[in-house]
Design a protein around this motif. Structure first.
Motif: not given
Length: 225
Positions: A130-133, A136-140, A144-146
């Motif tokens: 969760l820290l790196f997600v 990177a401002k991602l919303k997987p 598979e979206d990571i």
């Protein structure tokens, strides 16, 4: 006369796209080979194993015994043992169908990486992922979206924490021996005698009595179960 072969390196033009494709494949292959050590360290169980083995050597206070080369060799073979099912699955689902011409190169890479990603997801803490997600401002929506680079970074710091936790537990019994020996020497007024010199045989004896190497290797293998 003996003719001496002449070797020349030159950049020439080619109208055949296949020539460029082969050259790019060779370049990619050489790049992968140069990055092989980093891939082994960051994508596999090697990091946890070598750190734990380093901790046990420091806890025993045996300096360079076992030598670093021996520890690295043990870590490599244990890594091969742990990663063998993952590599076999990756080969059967990705590499083998591609070499037989059944799937495309992109699909082969995707299928080949799937077992490796599954292994890393299993060993990665959600907090680290969760820290790196978030960074990177991602919303997987699912795993598979990571992206793989996000997963690798999360996997590495999770492995570091797990290795340090195991190393801390390994240090406790040897630390107790050091404290007891130091207290005995101080009570006897033998302050000039290094406690390590007296505690080292007791540490080795304890390590042998509990069959230390078998216990450590069994714990390492079980930690990936």
């Amino acid at each position: 006369m003996i003719s001496i072969p002449q070797i020349s390196l030159a950049v020439t033009q080619s109208s055949d796209p296949g020539t460029l494709n082969s050259a790019l494949q060779m370049l990619i292959l050489l790049t992968i080979l140069s990055l092989a050590p980093s891939i082994i360290i960051l994508f596999t169980s090697f990091t946890r194993i070598i750190i734990v083995l380093g901790f046990i050597r420091n806890a025993l206070s045996t300096q360079q015994t076992p030598p670093t080369q021996v520890l690295v060799g043990i870590a490599l073979f244990l890594t091969f043992l742990v990663m063998a099912p993952v590599a076999e699955k990756s080969y059967n689902e990705g590499i083998k169908p591609y070499t037989e011409g059944k799937i495309t190169q992109e699909l082969a890479i995707q299928r080949g990486m799937a077992p490796v990603r599954e292994f890393m997801f299993k060993q990665t803490r959600k907090k680290d992922l969760l820290l790196f997600v978030r960074y990177a401002k991602l919303k997987p929506l699912n795993k598979e979206d990571i992206p793989t680079h996000i997963l690798v970074a999360s996997f590495v710091i999770s492995e570091l924490k797990t290795a340090f936790q195991m190393g801390f537990v390994l240090f406790i019994p040897f630390l107790i021996i050091d404290i007891v020996i130091a207290s005995v020497l101080m009570s006897m007024g033998m302050m000039m005698l290094p406690p390590v010199m007296i505690s080292l045989p007791f540490k080795i004896l304890l390590f042998l009595l509990v069959d230390g190497w078998n216990l450590i290797v069994r714990s390492l293998l079980a930690s990936f179960g």
